[in-house]
Design a protein around this motif. Structure first.
Motif, PDB file in Angstrom:
ATOM      1  N   ASP A   1      -7.307  -5.227  -0.164  1.00 48.42           N
ATOM      2  CA  ASP A   1      -7.145  -6.497  -0.874  1.00 48.42           C
ATOM      3  C   ASP A   1      -7.028  -6.262  -2.372  1.00 48.42           C
ATOM      4  OD1 ASP A   1      -7.282  -7.913   1.455  1.00 48.42           O
ATOM      5  OD2 ASP A   1      -9.306  -8.697   1.140  1.00 48.42           O
ATOM      6  N   PHE A   2      -7.906  -5.399  -2.886  1.00 48.22           N
ATOM      7  CA  PHE A   2      -7.886  -5.115  -4.325  1.00 48.22           C
ATOM      8  C   PHE A   2      -6.515  -4.572  -4.745  1.00 48.22           C
ATOM      9  CE2 PHE A   2      -8.319  -1.904  -7.698  1.00 48.22           C
ATOM     10  CZ  PHE A   2      -8.776  -2.699  -8.731  1.00 48.22           C
ATOM     11  N   LYS A   3      -5.964  -3.668  -3.952  1.00 40.03           N
ATOM     12  CA  LYS A   3      -4.682  -3.042  -4.306  1.00 40.03           C
ATOM     13  C   LYS A   3      -3.512  -4.020  -4.210  1.00 40.03           C
ATOM     14  CE  LYS A   3      -6.335   1.499  -2.873  1.00 40.03           C
ATOM     15  NZ  LYS A   3      -6.268   2.574  -1.850  1.00 40.03           N
ATOM     16  N   ARG A   4      -3.762  -5.186  -3.628  1.00 36.31           N
ATOM     17  CA  ARG A   4      -2.716  -6.215  -3.581  1.00 36.31           C
ATOM     18  C   ARG A   4      -2.817  -7.182  -4.757  1.00 36.31           C
ATOM     19  NH1 ARG A   4      -3.184  -5.580   2.228  1.00 36.31           N
ATOM     20  NH2 ARG A   4      -5.013  -6.940   2.316  1.00 36.31           N
ATOM     21  N   LEU A   5      -3.865  -7.046  -5.574  1.00 36.96           N
ATOM     22  CA  LEU A   5      -3.958  -7.895  -6.766  1.00 36.96           C
ATOM     23  C   LEU A   5      -2.794  -7.592  -7.704  1.00 36.96           C
ATOM     24  CD1 LEU A   5      -7.776  -7.698  -7.653  1.00 36.96           C
ATOM     25  CD2 LEU A   5      -6.565  -9.569  -6.531  1.00 36.96           C
ATOM     26  N   PRO A   6      -2.280  -8.606  -8.402  1.00 40.23           N
ATOM     27  CA  PRO A   6      -1.137  -8.363  -9.297  1.00 40.23           C
ATOM     28  C   PRO A   6      -1.540  -7.487 -10.483  1.00 40.23           C
ATOM     29  CG  PRO A   6      -1.992 -10.582  -9.607  1.00 40.23           C
ATOM     30  CD  PRO A   6      -2.708 -10.017  -8.413  1.00 40.23           C
ATOM     31  N   PHE A   7      -0.569  -6.727 -10.973  1.00 40.05           N
ATOM     32  CA  PHE A   7      -0.798  -5.941 -12.179  1.00 40.05           C
ATOM     33  C   PHE A   7      -0.816  -6.856 -13.397  1.00 40.05           C
ATOM     34  CE2 PHE A   7       1.451  -2.792  -9.421  1.00 40.05           C
ATOM     35  CZ  PHE A   7       0.411  -1.883  -9.311  1.00 40.05           C
ATOM     36  N   SER A   8      -1.469  -6.363 -14.445  1.00 38.11           N
ATOM     37  CA  SER A   8      -1.384  -6.991 -15.768  1.00 38.11           C
ATOM     38  C   SER A   8      -0.583  -6.039 -16.658  1.00 38.11           C
ATOM     39  CB  SER A   8      -2.769  -7.212 -16.365  1.00 38.11           C
ATOM     40  OG  SER A   8      -3.580  -7.975 -15.508  1.00 38.11           O
ATOM     41  N   THR A   9       0.305  -6.576 -17.447  1.00 36.33           N
ATOM     42  CA  THR A   9       1.161  -5.765 -18.300  1.00 36.33           C
ATOM     43  C   THR A   9       0.891  -6.053 -19.772  1.00 36.33           C
ATOM     44  OG1 THR A   9       2.947  -7.382 -18.441  1.00 36.33           O
ATOM     45  CG2 THR A   9       2.946  -5.903 -16.526  1.00 36.33           C
ATOM     46  N   LYS A  10       1.398  -5.181 -20.619  1.00 35.94           N
ATOM     47  CA  LYS A  10       1.235  -5.410 -22.051  1.00 35.94           C
ATOM     48  C   LYS A  10       1.945  -6.682 -22.478  1.00 35.94           C
ATOM     49  CE  LYS A  10       0.567  -2.736 -26.175  1.00 35.94           C
ATOM     50  NZ  LYS A  10       0.447  -1.349 -26.672  1.00 35.94           N
ATOM     51  N   GLU A  11       3.064  -6.995 -21.815  1.00 31.53           N
ATOM     52  CA  GLU A  11       3.769  -8.232 -22.128  1.00 31.53           C
ATOM     53  C   GLU A  11       2.919  -9.444 -21.751  1.00 31.53           C
ATOM     54  OE1 GLU A  11       6.233 -10.595 -23.911  1.00 31.53           O
ATOM     55  OE2 GLU A  11       6.394  -8.400 -23.989  1.00 31.53           O
TER      56      GLU A  11
ATOM     57  N   VAL B   1      -4.329   6.018 -10.232  1.00 32.35           N
ATOM     58  CA  VAL B   1      -3.229   6.863 -10.683  1.00 32.35           C
ATOM     59  C   VAL B   1      -2.108   6.701  -9.670  1.00 32.35           C
ATOM     60  CG1 VAL B   1      -2.525   9.171 -11.394  1.00 32.35           C
ATOM     61  CG2 VAL B   1      -4.903   8.443 -11.714  1.00 32.35           C
ATOM     62  N   LEU B   2      -1.058   5.983 -10.070  1.00 28.81           N
ATOM     63  CA  LEU B   2      -0.031   5.535  -9.135  1.00 28.81           C
ATOM     64  C   LEU B   2       1.291   6.263  -9.342  1.00 28.81           C
ATOM     65  CD1 LEU B   2      -0.679   1.671  -9.206  1.00 28.81           C
ATOM     66  CD2 LEU B   2      -1.749   3.425  -7.776  1.00 28.81           C
ATOM     67  N   ASP B   3       2.108   6.250  -8.303  1.00 30.75           N
ATOM     68  CA  ASP B   3       3.423   6.889  -8.378  1.00 30.75           C
ATOM     69  C   ASP B   3       4.340   6.083  -9.292  1.00 30.75           C
ATOM     70  OD1 ASP B   3       4.360   4.660  -6.924  1.00 30.75           O
ATOM     71  OD2 ASP B   3       4.243   5.717  -5.018  1.00 30.75           O
ATOM     72  N   ASP B   4       5.557   6.578  -9.493  1.00 32.02           N
ATOM     73  CA  ASP B   4       6.455   5.947 -10.458  1.00 32.02           C
ATOM     74  C   ASP B   4       6.951   4.579 -10.006  1.00 32.02           C
ATOM     75  OD1 ASP B   4       6.157   8.037 -12.197  1.00 32.02           O
ATOM     76  OD2 ASP B   4       8.025   9.054 -11.641  1.00 32.02           O
ATOM     77  N   ARG B   5       6.797   4.274  -8.741  1.00 31.14           N
ATOM     78  CA  ARG B   5       7.150   2.933  -8.254  1.00 31.14           C
ATOM     79  C   ARG B   5       5.947   1.993  -8.261  1.00 31.14           C
ATOM     80  NH1 ARG B   5      11.987   2.815  -5.302  1.00 31.14           N
ATOM     81  NH2 ARG B   5      11.209   1.066  -4.069  1.00 31.14           N
ATOM     82  N   PHE B   6       4.790   2.501  -8.646  1.00 34.95           N
ATOM     83  CA  PHE B   6       3.545   1.730  -8.690  1.00 34.95           C
ATOM     84  C   PHE B   6       3.222   1.116  -7.325  1.00 34.95           C
ATOM     85  CE2 PHE B   6       4.630   2.114 -13.096  1.00 34.95           C
ATOM     86  CZ  PHE B   6       3.413   2.253 -13.736  1.00 34.95           C
ATOM     87  N   GLU B   7       3.505   1.890  -6.284  1.00 36.56           N
ATOM     88  CA  GLU B   7       3.238   1.418  -4.928  1.00 36.56           C
ATOM     89  C   GLU B   7       2.065   2.132  -4.281  1.00 36.56           C
ATOM     90  OE1 GLU B   7       6.931   1.999  -2.930  1.00 36.56           O
ATOM     91  OE2 GLU B   7       7.846   0.153  -3.730  1.00 36.56           O
ATOM     92  N   HIS B   8       1.891   3.406  -4.571  1.00 35.03           N
ATOM     93  CA  HIS B   8       0.864   4.195  -3.906  1.00 35.03           C
ATOM     94  C   HIS B   8       0.165   5.094  -4.913  1.00 35.03           C
ATOM     95  CE1 HIS B   8       2.626   2.933  -0.104  1.00 35.03           C
ATOM     96  NE2 HIS B   8       3.812   3.342  -0.552  1.00 35.03           N
ATOM     97  N   GLU B   9      -1.085   5.429  -4.587  1.00 34.54           N
ATOM     98  CA  GLU B   9      -1.791   6.411  -5.398  1.00 34.54           C
ATOM     99  C   GLU B   9      -1.210   7.794  -5.131  1.00 34.54           C
ATOM    100  OE1 GLU B   9      -6.071   5.920  -6.326  1.00 34.54           O
ATOM    101  OE2 GLU B   9      -6.085   4.630  -4.551  1.00 34.54           O
ATOM    102  N   VAL B  10      -1.140   8.595  -6.186  1.00 35.03           N
ATOM    103  CA  VAL B  10      -0.648   9.957  -6.027  1.00 35.03           C
ATOM    104  C   VAL B  10      -1.728  10.797  -5.340  1.00 35.03           C
ATOM    105  CG1 VAL B  10       0.808   9.746  -8.070  1.00 35.03           C
ATOM    106  CG2 VAL B  10      -1.493  10.714  -8.297  1.00 35.03           C
ATOM    107  N   ALA B  11      -1.342  11.944  -4.852  1.00 34.84           N
ATOM    108  CA  ALA B  11      -2.307  12.843  -4.224  1.00 34.84           C
ATOM    109  C   ALA B  11      -3.321  13.318  -5.259  1.00 34.84           C
ATOM    110  CB  ALA B  11      -1.580  14.034  -3.605  1.00 34.84           C
ATOM    111  N   PRO B  12      -4.554  13.622  -4.847  1.00 32.19           N
ATOM    112  CA  PRO B  12      -5.572  14.092  -5.790  1.00 32.19           C
ATOM    113  C   PRO B  12      -5.064  15.264  -6.633  1.00 32.19           C
ATOM    114  CG  PRO B  12      -6.555  13.685  -3.643  1.00 32.19           C
ATOM    115  CD  PRO B  12      -5.071  13.539  -3.463  1.00 32.19           C
ATOM    116  N   GLY B  13      -5.258  15.153  -7.944  1.00 30.48           N
ATOM    117  CA  GLY B  13      -4.857  16.216  -8.851  1.00 30.48           C
ATOM    118  C   GLY B  13      -3.435  16.134  -9.345  1.00 30.48           C
TER     119      GLY B  13
END
Length: 425
Positions: free
Chosen positions: A37-47, A247-259
């Protein structure tokens, strides 16, 4: 960071955030029941933050607001951030435990900007919290040009210099121009504290080579306040009980692998006057699970801004990668880089009259990084004019990346100046 933070506590933060007009419209009213549920919350942007400044993100009564700051507005309109007394007390206590170990014998010269920026005020509060004396030199003004900073450091027996890492190089250069040796002629200096830009291991080593003292880092931004600081082992550890880091991938869809390196998104875990909920910082980081002698287990690497990545022949080069190349050159202090179709191009200022750059070194670097590499060596003063002590001491936010045309113009300008000098013009 593993999902170990209690959801009940997180929901308390979300309820607190909904006191702000922006979050009231931005966040769902129902509690999160799981980390999915938390990961479905909308992002906040600088704009988002810009549009709702100055008070649209404030979550506490007006009477509780004790301090106001703004971002530097280098990429757009400024973002407003407010701090309550509780916020400031927490920040002061956390930074007071910085690995540098502020104490009553210290005299801390702060060469961060004071006007609307936050870091100078936070470092000053942390130093005072531990009984240290503060010299508020600011980032460089007509009142405190570089020569005055050097004089203050000597006559006041400054023990800690707090500044951006590039500024620590600039101060050293000013000291050398005045006839001083940074390693020898500042015997009371015991440490340098950095912030405001990524401190790569290469820049950290450069500062140690120049000044001969240990260098401590902290990571944060005006929007969030401090998020991580160096321990006594000089490793950067996040405040895991104060900020949640994704720490998310370039599409901001998934967390990257540890490290792995990814894009940092942060959520405040304490009820700040202006909390950040899933805020897209624009920074590239790695989170490493490595036990440290200080007892911490997570280390943060701030790799630089995502907007500053140079892509060359399909390969990304962040600030760490670029500084790893510069660090191997005979001169390492002042440089810029750009991407060209043929590869990476650097412009590097001379540090000495003789600047031997061996072709074999360039070839090794090309082989190591798998791209073309060109280095243009230019006279001192091409990037920073030493004859303007105020502007030299106040270069603003460090800028290492430029486009190919700008870099070529700098090289052409330096060559034209050299030709005029050779002709006696």
């Amino acid at each position: 960071m593993a999902s170990l933070y209690p959801l009940e506590a997180l929901n308390r933060i979300l309820r607190h955030a909904r006191n702000a007009p922006f979050y009231r419209a931005h966040l769902p009213v129902t509690p999160v029941q799981s980390w999915e549920d938390f990961k479905r919350l909308p992002f906040s942007t600088k704009e988002d933050l810009r549009r709702h400044s100055p008070e649209g993100l404030v979550c506490v009564p007006r009477q509780q607001l004790l301090q106001y700051h703004e971002t530097s507005a280098t990429t757009g309109a400024a973002v407003s951030v407010w701090y309550s007394e509780k916020d400031l007390k927490e920040i002061r206590s956390r930074l007071g435990n910085w690995g540098v170990g502020f104490n009553r014998d210290d005299r801390v010269l702060i060469k961060f900007p004071y006007a609307l920026s936050s870091i100078a005020h936070f470092v000053q509060a942390a130093a005072h919290h531990k009984g240290a004396c503060v010299i508020a030199a600011d980032a460089g003004t007509a009142v405190t040009p570089l020569r005055t900073v050097v004089e203050l450091m000597r006559k006041l027996q400054v023990t800690v210099l707090a500044t951006m890492s590039l500024q620590a190089v600039v101060v050293a250069e000013a000291a050398e121009m005045a006839g001083f040796d940074p390693r020898r002629d500042f015997p009371h200096l015991r440490a340098i504290c950095c912030g405001g830009e990524p401190l790569t291991p290469y820049r950290r080593q450069l500062l140690h080579d120049i000044w001969g003292v240990p260098v401590y880092d902290n990571y944060g931004m005006t929007e969030t306040g401090p998020q991580a600081m160096d321990c006594p082992e000089r490793r950067l550890h996040p405040f895991q009980d104060a900020v949640w880091m994704e720490v998310l991938d370039d599409r901001f869809e998934h967390e990257v692998a540890p490290g792995e390196t990814g894009n940092l998104v942060v959520t405040s875990l304490t009820p700040r006057a202006t909390p950040m909920i899933r805020y897209m910082t624009g920074d590239r980081v790695r989170l490493l699970n490595q036990p440290c002698a200080c007892g911490q287990s997570i280390t943060l690497q701030h790799r630089g801004r995502a907007a500053d990545i140079l892509r060359v022949q399909g390969k990304p080069f962040d600030l760490w990668d670029l500084q790893s190349i510069v660090f191997q050159l005979p001169s390492r202090r002042f440089w810029k880089a750009a991407a060209e179709p043929e590869g990476l191009r650097f412009i590097v200022e001379h540090e000495r009259n003789e600047f031997p750059l061996q072709p074999a070194l360039l070839e090794r670097l090309r082989q190591a990084h798998g791209v073309g590499l060109r280095v243009d060596l230019v006279p001192r003063g091409t990037l920073y004019n030493r004859n303007e002590p105020v502007s030299f001491g106040r270069p603003g936010k460090p800028v290492y990346i430029c486009d190919a045309a700008e870099l070529a113009a700098l090289v052409d300008g330096s060559q034209a100046s050299s030709a005029r000098r050779s002709a006696g013009g």
